[in-house]
Design a protein around this motif. Structure first.
Motif, PDB file in Angstrom:
ATOM      1  N   GLU A  33       6.421 -10.977  -2.644  1.00  0.00           N
ATOM      2  CA  GLU A  33       5.597 -11.584  -3.688  1.00  0.00           C
ATOM      3  C   GLU A  33       4.512 -12.479  -3.091  1.00  0.00           C
TER       4      GLU A  33
ATOM      5  N   LEU B 141       2.537 -11.539  -0.734  1.00  0.00           N
ATOM      6  CA  LEU B 141       1.418 -10.721  -0.264  1.00  0.00           C
ATOM      7  C   LEU B 141       0.143 -11.094  -1.016  1.00  0.00           C
TER       8      LEU B 141
ATOM      9  N   GLN C 207      -3.084  -9.544   0.003  1.00  0.00           N
ATOM     10  CA  GLN C 207      -3.948  -8.371   0.042  1.00  0.00           C
ATOM     11  C   GLN C 207      -3.108  -7.106   0.129  1.00  0.00           C
ATOM     12  N   PRO C 208      -3.633  -5.988  -0.368  1.00  0.00           N
ATOM     13  CA  PRO C 208      -2.874  -4.735  -0.327  1.00  0.00           C
ATOM     14  C   PRO C 208      -2.708  -4.225   1.096  1.00  0.00           C
TER      15      PRO C 208
ATOM     16  N   SER D 167       6.930  -3.596  -4.043  1.00  0.00           N
ATOM     17  CA  SER D 167       5.685  -4.319  -4.334  1.00  0.00           C
ATOM     18  C   SER D 167       4.579  -3.339  -4.704  1.00  0.00           C
ATOM     19  N   ASP D 168       3.810  -3.686  -5.740  1.00  0.00           N
ATOM     20  CA  ASP D 168       2.696  -2.832  -6.122  1.00  0.00           C
ATOM     21  C   ASP D 168       1.498  -3.002  -5.181  1.00  0.00           C
ATOM     22  N   LYS D 169       1.608  -3.899  -4.199  1.00  0.00           N
ATOM     23  CA  LYS D 169       0.558  -4.073  -3.203  1.00  0.00           C
ATOM     24  C   LYS D 169       0.792  -3.215  -1.960  1.00  0.00           C
TER      25      LYS D 169
ATOM     26  N   THR E 287       1.459   0.684  -0.393  1.00  0.00           N
ATOM     27  CA  THR E 287       1.450   2.133  -0.550  1.00  0.00           C
ATOM     28  C   THR E 287       1.979   2.771   0.733  1.00  0.00           C
TER      29      THR E 287
ATOM     30  N   ARG F 295      -3.845  -3.371   6.844  1.00  0.00           N
ATOM     31  CA  ARG F 295      -4.474  -4.033   5.713  1.00  0.00           C
ATOM     32  C   ARG F 295      -5.542  -3.104   5.161  1.00  0.00           C
TER      33      ARG F 295
ATOM     34  N   GLY G 221      -0.543  -8.626   5.215  1.00  0.00           N
ATOM     35  CA  GLY G 221      -0.882  -8.783   3.807  1.00  0.00           C
ATOM     36  C   GLY G 221      -1.563 -10.089   3.466  1.00  0.00           C
TER      37      GLY G 221
END
Length: 527
Positions: A15, A17, A19-20, A47-49, A51, A67, A96
């Motif tokens: 939580e 983070l 930046q993605p 986390s939705d940040k 992929t 990053r 992140g």
């Protein structure tokens, strides 16, 4: 891959983070790749940040943490669990955008490095020293995109370990060439890359005012001494070659009262954090070279190897001890090339190979037991006519089918082919016969030596080189106290060192109030 409890904890960290980030995996059909794939999917789901995608890399299984939209990233070759799980979590957070716990001056120094640096660190998941090195180089690569770092699990990439002759962990390569071996911090890496850093630090130290209490050494005794002195409100400094001392090389700690279990690096980090909560001037990476007794000004001088010196009204010496060497031909030549001192760190590099353990005390027998589960065969060599380890350890050792115990055996030479160890020579102390043992690794476990060579001729030392102290920690020099494993204290234990450090600091304070005003207050001449 991750259990429910660990997922919950990790999700709370993620939580933070800012930046993605993107996890980029290089996988194949191997079991290790499937295990890594499960780990990465678990992380991405939290986390939705985050992929996850795949691409091919020269090392499989491996993955990068990048990053999004930048050149910032780190890579792990292997599955960073065990001691390296913390390294993984920190890498996720730092890539992140979560701010690192590093002072502004050091951050600026990392960002100012001019050049392209490609670091590779060979580590082991059971090595307690490796995470510090991995985390330091990961952080540097986050701060400066011209620095790249990959942490490689040596046990998983045995072909590389063999080809590059990696015989201990952590071992670091820079731009394809050997850079260093052993635990390193950001400051230590910078000291090697930035050749002017040591000189600048020396100039800063030279400009410091005198201390009331100066502690030399940053292990448990030194940390305790610094805290107790600082709590008295007097000017306190601590100069340490490496904060934490030998505790950094200690695996399991199970007799630290009130803490059923901890590990050396974790305790060392807690010690450093505790010291920094007080007004203590911490000078790390500083090795003392000479002690000059107090002169007419009443100040003891500690000269450092970098050419600087520090002065103080009182000094607490807590320089600790180091692993004792065998002192036989070949030992120095093959250090980190088959001669090792940390079975927990380097043991996994000898999987399926033959090794010897020199020393039949608790440390030696424990090392032999640990290694027996990894290597093909262990030969334990003890100088005495019987093992000195606790009987419970001896019973366990005797139950292992791949261990040979040799007593009344004196190691006389380490053999090698010029690149790495290939044997050991010992003498039968009863019959006088000379024998050779064919092997690939030697783990030395024969006790400790106090770090006191620099004090010879200055104050009283025992025949074993230990600093002679009384019940108050007082040495033979007025105003100079000592504590911990470097002294004549009979038991070398962490909890005892802490108590001795506290005693020495209280004695130093008592000396100050009975002899002179603190350095932080001007001395007023009597009317």
């Amino acid at each position: 891959m991750l259990d429910a409890n660990l997922k919950t904890q990790l999700q709370a960290y993620l939580e933070k983070l800012v930046q993605p980030i993107e996890l980029v995996a290089s996988l194949d059909a191997s079991d290790a790749s499937q295990e890594l794939d499960g780990l990465l999917q678990d992380i991405a789901s939290l986390s939705d940040k985050i992929t996850l995608r795949r691409e091919n890399d020269a090392r499989t299984p491996s993955f990068a943490i990048n990053r999004v939209g930048s050149d910032i990233g780190v890579r792990f070759a292997g599955i960073p669990m065990g001691h390296e799980f913390t390294s993984l979590v920190l890498a996720l957070l730092q890539v992140g955008g979560h701010p690192p716990k590093l002072d502004d001056e050091t951050i600026a120094q990392v960002r100012a490095l001019d050049g392209d640096y490609r670091f590779e660190t060979y580590m082991s998941l059971s090595c307690q020293s490796c995470p510090d090195t991995v985390q330091a180089l990961n952080l540097m690569s986050v701060l400066n995109p011209r620095i790249r770092h990959v942490a490689i699990d040596g046990a998983l990439f045995q072909d590389e370990v063999t080809a590059r002759e990696v015989m201990s962990v952590p071992t670091i390569f820079l731009n394809g060439q050997p850079f260093d071996a052993g635990r390193m911090t950001v400051e230590m890496v910078l000291a090697k890359l930035d050749t002017g850093a040591a000189a600048r630090e020396a100039e800063k130290i030279k400009a410091k005012d005198a201390f009331d209490v100066l502690v030399v050494g940053g292990g448990p005794a030194g940390a305790a001494a610094a805290i107790y002195a600082a709590r008295k409100g007097i000017r306190t400094g601590i100069a340490a070659e490496r904060f934490g001392g030998q505790v950094l090389d200690t695996m399991a700690i199970e007799n630290f009262i009130s803490v059923p279990y901890t590990e050396g690096p974790k305790l060392a980090a807690a010690l450093e954090q505790h010291v920094k909560e007080y007004d203590v001037d911490v000078m790390n990476l500083q090795r003392a070279s000479r002690l000059v007794p107090a002169g007419e000004d009443g100040l003891v001088e500690i000269q450092l190897e970098n050419g600087a010196s520090l002065k103080s009204r009182t000094v607490v010496l807590s320089t600790g001890a180091r692993w004792r060497q065998m002192g036989v031909p070949g030992e120095d030549q093959y250090r980190n090339k088959g001669v090792a001192y940390c079975p927990h760190c380097d043991g996994p590099l000898y999987k399926g190979k033959r090794v010897a353990v020199v020393g039949g005390g608790n440390s030696g027998v424990e090392a032999a037991i640990d290694l027996a589960g990894i290597v093909s065969h262990v030969t334990l060599i003890e100088f005495d006519s019987q093992l000195r380890a606790d009987e419970v350890l001896q019973r366990k050792l005797r139950s292992l089918p791949n261990v040979t115990v040799l007593v009344s055996a004196q190691t006389t030479e380490v053999l090698g082919d010029g690149q790495r160890v290939n044997g050991l020579v010992y003498k039968d102390r009863l019959g006088g016969d000379i024998h050779r043992v064919e092997l690939e690794g030697i783990f030395v476990q024969i006790g400790l030596l106090p770090n006191t060579e620099w004090l010879k001729g200055t104050l009283d030392l025992s025949p074993r080189g230990e600093i002679v102290i009384d019940e108050r920690g007082q040495t033979s020099l007025p105003g100079v106290f000592a504590a911990g494993d470097a002294t004549t204290v009979p038991y070398k234990q962490i909890v005892i060192a802490m108590g001795a450090g506290s005693t020495a600091a209280l004695s130093a304070f008592d000396h100050l109030i009975r002899t002179s005003a603190p350095a932080s207050e001007p001395v007023t001449a009597a009317a």
